[in-house]
Design a protein around this motif. Sequence first.
Motif, PDB file in Angstrom:
ATOM      1  N   UNK A 154      12.972  18.804  15.072  1.00  0.00           N
ATOM      2  CA  UNK A 154      11.621  18.415  15.462  1.00  0.00           C
ATOM      3  C   UNK A 154      10.604  19.459  15.012  1.00  0.00           C
ATOM      4  N   UNK A 155      10.951  20.734  15.125  1.00  0.00           N
ATOM      5  CA  UNK A 155      10.046  21.801  14.693  1.00  0.00           C
ATOM      6  C   UNK A 155       9.802  21.725  13.196  1.00  0.00           C
ATOM      7  N   UNK A 156      10.858  21.525  12.429  1.00  0.00           N
ATOM      8  CA  UNK A 156      10.732  21.468  10.973  1.00  0.00           C
ATOM      9  C   UNK A 156       9.952  20.234  10.543  1.00  0.00           C
ATOM     10  N   UNK A 157      10.305  19.085  11.115  1.00  0.00           N
ATOM     11  CA  UNK A 157       9.578  17.853  10.774  1.00  0.00           C
ATOM     12  C   UNK A 157       8.107  17.964  11.142  1.00  0.00           C
ATOM     13  N   UNK A 158       7.844  18.545  12.310  1.00  0.00           N
ATOM     14  CA  UNK A 158       6.463  18.656  12.769  1.00  0.00           C
ATOM     15  C   UNK A 158       5.601  19.432  11.789  1.00  0.00           C
ATOM     16  N   UNK A 159       6.139  20.521  11.257  1.00  0.00           N
ATOM     17  CA  UNK A 159       5.370  21.301  10.284  1.00  0.00           C
ATOM     18  C   UNK A 159       5.144  20.515   8.997  1.00  0.00           C
ATOM     19  N   UNK A 160       6.202  19.948   8.425  1.00  0.00           N
ATOM     20  CA  UNK A 160       6.063  19.266   7.142  1.00  0.00           C
ATOM     21  C   UNK A 160       5.204  18.011   7.251  1.00  0.00           C
ATOM     22  N   UNK A 161       5.259  17.328   8.369  1.00  0.00           N
ATOM     23  CA  UNK A 161       4.390  16.158   8.553  1.00  0.00           C
ATOM     24  C   UNK A 161       2.924  16.592   8.618  1.00  0.00           C
ATOM     25  N   UNK A 162       2.660  17.655   9.379  1.00  0.00           N
ATOM     26  CA  UNK A 162       1.293  18.171   9.473  1.00  0.00           C
ATOM     27  C   UNK A 162       0.792  18.626   8.105  1.00  0.00           C
ATOM     28  N   UNK A 163       1.609  19.361   7.379  1.00  0.00           N
ATOM     29  CA  UNK A 163       1.210  19.889   6.073  1.00  0.00           C
ATOM     30  C   UNK A 163       0.890  18.749   5.104  1.00  0.00           C
ATOM     31  N   UNK A 164       1.747  17.727   5.065  1.00  0.00           N
ATOM     32  CA  UNK A 164       1.501  16.574   4.193  1.00  0.00           C
ATOM     33  C   UNK A 164       0.197  15.871   4.565  1.00  0.00           C
ATOM     34  N   UNK A 165      -0.052  15.725   5.855  1.00  0.00           N
ATOM     35  CA  UNK A 165      -1.265  15.053   6.322  1.00  0.00           C
ATOM     36  C   UNK A 165      -2.513  15.830   5.933  1.00  0.00           C
ATOM     37  N   UNK A 166      -2.483  17.159   6.106  1.00  0.00           N
ATOM     38  CA  UNK A 166      -3.642  17.975   5.757  1.00  0.00           C
ATOM     39  C   UNK A 166      -3.906  17.968   4.251  1.00  0.00           C
ATOM     40  N   UNK A 167      -2.841  17.986   3.465  1.00  0.00           N
ATOM     41  CA  UNK A 167      -2.996  17.928   2.006  1.00  0.00           C
ATOM     42  C   UNK A 167      -3.597  16.593   1.594  1.00  0.00           C
ATOM     43  N   UNK A 168      -3.070  15.512   2.160  1.00  0.00           N
ATOM     44  CA  UNK A 168      -3.564  14.178   1.820  1.00  0.00           C
ATOM     45  C   UNK A 168      -5.046  14.029   2.166  1.00  0.00           C
ATOM     46  N   UNK A 169      -5.466  14.612   3.295  1.00  0.00           N
ATOM     47  CA  UNK A 169      -6.860  14.516   3.725  1.00  0.00           C
ATOM     48  C   UNK A 169      -7.744  15.596   3.107  1.00  0.00           C
ATOM     49  N   UNK A 170      -7.148  16.454   2.275  1.00  0.00           N
ATOM     50  CA  UNK A 170      -7.869  17.543   1.622  1.00  0.00           C
ATOM     51  C   UNK A 170      -8.525  18.482   2.645  1.00  0.00           C
ATOM     52  N   UNK A 201       0.852  -1.185   0.000  1.00  0.00           N
ATOM     53  CA  UNK A 201       0.000   0.000   0.000  1.00  0.00           C
ATOM     54  C   UNK A 201       0.885   1.230   0.000  1.00  0.00           C
ATOM     55  N   UNK A 202       0.257   2.391  -0.069  1.00  0.00           N
ATOM     56  CA  UNK A 202       1.027   3.626  -0.084  1.00  0.00           C
ATOM     57  C   UNK A 202       1.854   3.754   1.179  1.00  0.00           C
ATOM     58  N   UNK A 203       3.165   4.020   1.048  1.00  0.00           N
ATOM     59  CA  UNK A 203       4.015   4.108   2.248  1.00  0.00           C
ATOM     60  C   UNK A 203       3.573   5.248   3.149  1.00  0.00           C
ATOM     61  N   UNK A 204       3.724   5.097   4.459  1.00  0.00           N
ATOM     62  CA  UNK A 204       3.381   6.181   5.385  1.00  0.00           C
ATOM     63  C   UNK A 204       4.376   7.309   5.277  1.00  0.00           C
ATOM     64  N   UNK A 205       3.999   8.462   5.806  1.00  0.00           N
ATOM     65  CA  UNK A 205       4.899   9.602   5.814  1.00  0.00           C
ATOM     66  C   UNK A 205       6.173   9.248   6.563  1.00  0.00           C
ATOM     67  N   UNK A 216       1.413  16.285  -4.326  1.00  0.00           N
ATOM     68  CA  UNK A 216       1.414  15.839  -2.933  1.00  0.00           C
ATOM     69  C   UNK A 216       2.758  15.204  -2.606  1.00  0.00           C
ATOM     70  N   UNK A 217       3.086  15.136  -1.328  1.00  0.00           N
ATOM     71  CA  UNK A 217       4.310  14.473  -0.890  1.00  0.00           C
ATOM     72  C   UNK A 217       4.015  13.690   0.375  1.00  0.00           C
ATOM     73  N   UNK A 218       4.807  12.671   0.643  1.00  0.00           N
ATOM     74  CA  UNK A 218       4.630  11.902   1.873  1.00  0.00           C
ATOM     75  C   UNK A 218       5.960  11.527   2.514  1.00  0.00           C
ATOM     76  N   UNK A 219       7.034  12.156   2.059  1.00  0.00           N
ATOM     77  CA  UNK A 219       8.340  11.886   2.633  1.00  0.00           C
ATOM     78  C   UNK A 219       9.121  13.162   2.867  1.00  0.00           C
ATOM     79  N   UNK A 220       9.921  13.151   3.924  1.00  0.00           N
ATOM     80  CA  UNK A 220      10.730  14.306   4.305  1.00  0.00           C
ATOM     81  C   UNK A 220      12.131  13.816   4.629  1.00  0.00           C
ATOM     82  N   UNK A 221      13.133  14.508   4.128  1.00  0.00           N
ATOM     83  CA  UNK A 221      14.502  14.230   4.551  1.00  0.00           C
ATOM     84  C   UNK A 221      15.188  15.558   4.842  1.00  0.00           C
ATOM     85  N   UNK A 222      15.759  15.664   6.041  1.00  0.00           N
ATOM     86  CA  UNK A 222      16.512  16.847   6.416  1.00  0.00           C
ATOM     87  C   UNK A 222      17.960  16.632   5.976  1.00  0.00           C
ATOM     88  N   UNK A 223      18.394  17.443   5.031  1.00  0.00           N
ATOM     89  CA  UNK A 223      19.707  17.253   4.433  1.00  0.00           C
ATOM     90  C   UNK A 223      20.827  17.900   5.233  1.00  0.00           C
TER      91      UNK A 223
END
Length: 201
Positions: free
Chosen positions: A38-54, A14-18, A143-150
């Motif tokens: 943690x602050x950066x990940x928290x925002x991008x995870x929330x944003x991806x989740x809200x986009x996915x759920x429309x 199935x579609x991989x989780x964030x 849409x996106x579902x993955x984050x990597x801090x470079x």
Amino acid sequence: MALTLLAGCQEHSSTPPLTTGLPNPASSGAPDTASINQTVRGFYRWYASMIEQDQTTEFQPIFAADTRGMMTLDLTRYLANLRRLHFSEKLIQSEKDSYNTCINNLRTIPFTRRDSVLADVVEYENRDCAFFDSYRWTKTMDVYNGIQLLQTLTDGDSAKVKVMIYEAYPDSQGVKKRVWETPFTVQLVRTNETWQIDDIR
């Protein structure tokens, strides 16, 4: 925003989780790095989740009627979410101000006539109100579902985090990634011992 297609090797049914990607060895041991990331990940995870759920009412202004029944924008929930997700007051004010032209152009339109006056996206564009036509913080409609801090760099009460986002999805050969070719740079400032997002470029 250009995307690059990368092939993976692990299979999923199935579609991989964030995911937040790999740890950042370049920033290991740096002061406050864990809190910053943690602050950066928290925002991008929330944003991806809200986009996915429309859940568009959570991450952008809402068209509404003012006390006279004329069109306006309601930014209450959107700005509250940015504040909860540790956006700085400076960035929140800048974001709020960016909608002033749109609000001024809506003042003469009765809310009940919205659909007839603003019949297509061109009418919104002409009034600088087509913010819904692209995701504000990724500058795309993908849409996106993955984050990597470079990379995470700190300098006193300032920090910069280079962020790569991508969409990971399964196919017959395993997992593939569509990667945004240009990473985003998230700038943060420390205020009252709390790291806050001050800009995203």
